[in-house]
Scaffold this motif. Structure first.
Motif, mmCIF file in Angstrom:
data_model
loop_
_atom_site.group_PDB
_atom_site.id
_atom_site.type_symbol
_atom_site.label_atom_id
_atom_site.label_comp_id
_atom_site.label_asym_id
_atom_site.label_seq_id
_atom_site.Cartn_x
_atom_site.Cartn_y
_atom_site.Cartn_z
ATOM 1 N N GLU A 13 0.768 -1.371 0.083
ATOM 2 C CA GLU A 13 -0.047 -0.119 -0.049
ATOM 3 C C GLU A 13 0.783 1.170 -0.025
ATOM 4 O OE1 GLU A 13 0.455 -1.050 4.421
ATOM 5 O OE2 GLU A 13 0.036 -2.157 2.622
ATOM 6 N N LEU A 14 2.095 1.410 0.069
ATOM 7 C CA LEU A 14 3.176 2.350 -0.052
ATOM 8 C C LEU A 14 3.877 2.376 -1.095
ATOM 9 C CD1 LEU A 14 4.599 2.055 3.981
ATOM 10 C CD2 LEU A 14 2.863 3.591 3.054
ATOM 11 N N ARG A 15 3.416 1.956 -2.185
ATOM 12 C CA ARG A 15 4.230 1.988 -3.376
ATOM 13 C C ARG A 15 4.291 3.513 -3.972
ATOM 14 N NH1 ARG A 15 -0.924 -0.514 -4.910
ATOM 15 N NH2 ARG A 15 -2.166 0.725 -5.927
ATOM 16 N N GLY A 16 3.536 4.289 -3.817
ATOM 17 C CA GLY A 16 3.671 5.904 -4.041
ATOM 18 C C GLY A 16 5.076 6.258 -2.929
ATOM 19 N N LEU A 17 5.108 5.765 -1.773
ATOM 20 C CA LEU A 17 6.053 6.288 -1.097
ATOM 21 C C LEU A 17 7.587 5.629 -1.662
ATOM 22 C CD1 LEU A 17 7.883 7.393 1.395
ATOM 23 C CD2 LEU A 17 7.002 5.575 2.701
ATOM 24 N N ALA A 18 7.317 4.329 -2.041
ATOM 25 C CA ALA A 18 8.658 3.677 -2.450
ATOM 26 C C ALA A 18 8.979 4.236 -3.766
ATOM 27 C CB ALA A 18 8.044 2.283 -2.905
ATOM 28 N N ALA A 19 8.220 4.811 -4.783
ATOM 29 C CA ALA A 19 8.700 5.608 -5.913
ATOM 30 C C ALA A 19 9.171 6.896 -5.614
ATOM 31 C CB ALA A 19 7.403 5.743 -6.934
ATOM 32 N N CYS A 20 8.542 7.370 -4.425
ATOM 33 C CA CYS A 20 9.345 8.991 -4.193
ATOM 34 C C CYS A 20 10.969 8.456 -3.524
ATOM 35 C CB CYS A 20 8.527 9.568 -3.118
ATOM 36 S SG CYS A 20 6.935 10.159 -3.698
ATOM 37 N N LEU A 21 10.977 7.468 -2.589
ATOM 38 C CA LEU A 21 12.335 7.392 -1.954
ATOM 39 C C LEU A 21 13.334 6.721 -2.963
ATOM 40 C CD1 LEU A 21 11.166 5.251 0.950
ATOM 41 C CD2 LEU A 21 12.303 7.372 1.089
ATOM 42 N N LEU A 39 13.310 7.786 -6.310
ATOM 43 C CA LEU A 39 13.980 9.067 -6.889
ATOM 44 C C LEU A 39 15.010 9.768 -6.010
ATOM 45 C CD1 LEU A 39 10.602 9.984 -8.789
ATOM 46 C CD2 LEU A 39 12.877 9.584 -9.682
ATOM 47 N N CYS A 40 14.802 9.647 -4.772
ATOM 48 C CA CYS A 40 15.452 10.125 -3.719
ATOM 49 C C CYS A 40 17.026 9.587 -3.581
ATOM 50 C CB CYS A 40 15.087 10.415 -2.457
ATOM 51 S SG CYS A 40 13.742 11.604 -2.374
ATOM 52 N N GLY A 41 16.923 8.497 -4.681
ATOM 53 C CA GLY A 41 18.274 7.564 -4.520
ATOM 54 C C GLY A 41 18.394 6.491 -3.239
ATOM 55 N N VAL A 42 17.260 6.046 -2.566
ATOM 56 C CA VAL A 42 17.086 5.221 -1.612
ATOM 57 C C VAL A 42 16.925 3.902 -2.277
ATOM 58 C CG1 VAL A 42 16.062 4.479 0.649
ATOM 59 C CG2 VAL A 42 16.493 7.166 0.143
ATOM 60 N N ASP A 43 17.604 2.558 -1.832
ATOM 61 C CA ASP A 43 17.156 1.112 -2.292
ATOM 62 C C ASP A 43 16.058 0.771 -1.707
ATOM 63 O OD1 ASP A 43 17.272 -0.994 -3.414
ATOM 64 O OD2 ASP A 43 18.943 -1.845 -2.322
ATOM 65 N N ARG A 81 3.892 13.584 1.529
ATOM 66 C CA ARG A 81 3.776 13.861 3.207
ATOM 67 C C ARG A 81 4.757 12.709 3.546
ATOM 68 N NH1 ARG A 81 -2.107 16.281 4.297
ATOM 69 N NH2 ARG A 81 -1.855 18.094 3.039
ATOM 70 N N GLN A 82 4.446 11.272 3.106
ATOM 71 C CA GLN A 82 5.101 10.028 3.829
ATOM 72 C C GLN A 82 6.565 10.297 3.628
ATOM 73 O OE1 GLN A 82 3.221 7.235 1.469
ATOM 74 N NE2 GLN A 82 1.386 6.893 3.025
ATOM 75 N N LEU A 83 6.998 10.783 2.319
ATOM 76 C CA LEU A 83 8.462 11.000 2.047
ATOM 77 C C LEU A 83 9.084 11.944 3.056
ATOM 78 C CD1 LEU A 83 10.988 10.742 0.249
ATOM 79 C CD2 LEU A 83 9.806 12.761 -1.097
ATOM 80 N N VAL A 84 8.428 13.137 3.344
ATOM 81 C CA VAL A 84 8.942 13.921 4.060
ATOM 82 C C VAL A 84 8.876 13.315 5.687
ATOM 83 C CG1 VAL A 84 8.528 16.359 5.505
ATOM 84 C CG2 VAL A 84 8.286 16.086 3.031
ATOM 85 N N GLU A 85 7.948 12.589 5.976
ATOM 86 C CA GLU A 85 8.125 12.111 7.354
ATOM 87 C C GLU A 85 9.148 10.972 7.479
ATOM 88 O OE1 GLU A 85 5.266 8.732 9.796
ATOM 89 O OE2 GLU A 85 4.298 9.758 8.169
ATOM 90 N N CYS A 119 15.559 4.627 -10.403
ATOM 91 C CA CYS A 119 14.414 4.271 -11.256
ATOM 92 C C CYS A 119 13.242 4.011 -10.338
ATOM 93 C CB CYS A 119 14.574 3.191 -12.376
ATOM 94 S SG CYS A 119 13.060 3.031 -13.210
ATOM 95 N N PRO A 120 12.142 4.925 -10.337
ATOM 96 C CA PRO A 120 11.056 4.443 -9.611
ATOM 97 C C PRO A 120 10.423 3.106 -9.845
ATOM 98 C CG PRO A 120 10.613 6.536 -10.855
ATOM 99 C CD PRO A 120 12.016 5.935 -11.026
#
Length: 160
Positions: free
Chosen positions: A6-14, A16-20, A65-69, A86-87
């Motif tokens: 359910e957090l696939r949007g957060l996964a894509a944002c992370l 794009l920030c370079g997080v594995d 907001r999840q990304l910032v959190e 790549c997201p």
């Protein structure tokens, strides 16, 4: 990091920030590099963390907001590398080489990251601007280190 479906949007944002980041479905497929530290599991369900050593309950509902959190709580602002992965594929983006017949001067040409698997292209400056604005809106006076270091390096190249 491991994220629930359910957090696939957060996964894509992370990414794009370079997080594995891998989803829980991909967790057992051997995507983690050998010798890497244990991954942190992210979930919206607080019960999913029972018995897990590294777990974070994501409280907000919207991906930005999840990304910032997550960046604030886990203190990852310094590790941000805009357009780092790549997201969709989670592969490290490679610098896209401009075509030889391109008439645009190298100074004005946007930096593009390209995925080696799905061949999608991402404009690095766009994600730098987004992350800079998120950082400022959330009380970070300085820009993320990945952006600041790249900007200093580019300025030094122009000076030389």
């Amino acid at each position: 990091m491991i994220v629930e479906p359910e957090l696939r949007g957060l996964a894509a944002c992370l990414r794009l920030c370079g997080v594995d980041v891998v989803s829980r479905k991909e967790e057992g497929t051997g995507t983690a590099e050998p010798g890497s530290p244990p991954r942190i599991r992210l979930s919206r369900d607080p019960a999913a963390g029972s018995g897990k050593t590294y777990f974070y309950h994501v409280r907000t509902a919207y991906p930005r907001r999840q990304l910032v959190e997550v960046l604030n709580r886990l203190d990852l602002w310094r590790a941000v590398k805009p357009a780092g992965r790549c997201p969709r594929c989670n592969l490290v983006l490679q610098q896209d080489v401009p075509k030889p017949g391109n008439r645009v001067p190298q100074d004005t040409e946007p930096r593009i990251g390209a995925c080696p698997r799905c061949h999608r292209r991402y404009e690095v400056e766009r994600y730098e601007r987004l992350l800079r604005s998120l950082a400022r809106r959330n009380g970070h006076r300085d820009e993320p280190d990945g952006i600041a270091v790249r900007r200093q390096r580019d300025a030094q190249r122009e000076y030389d």
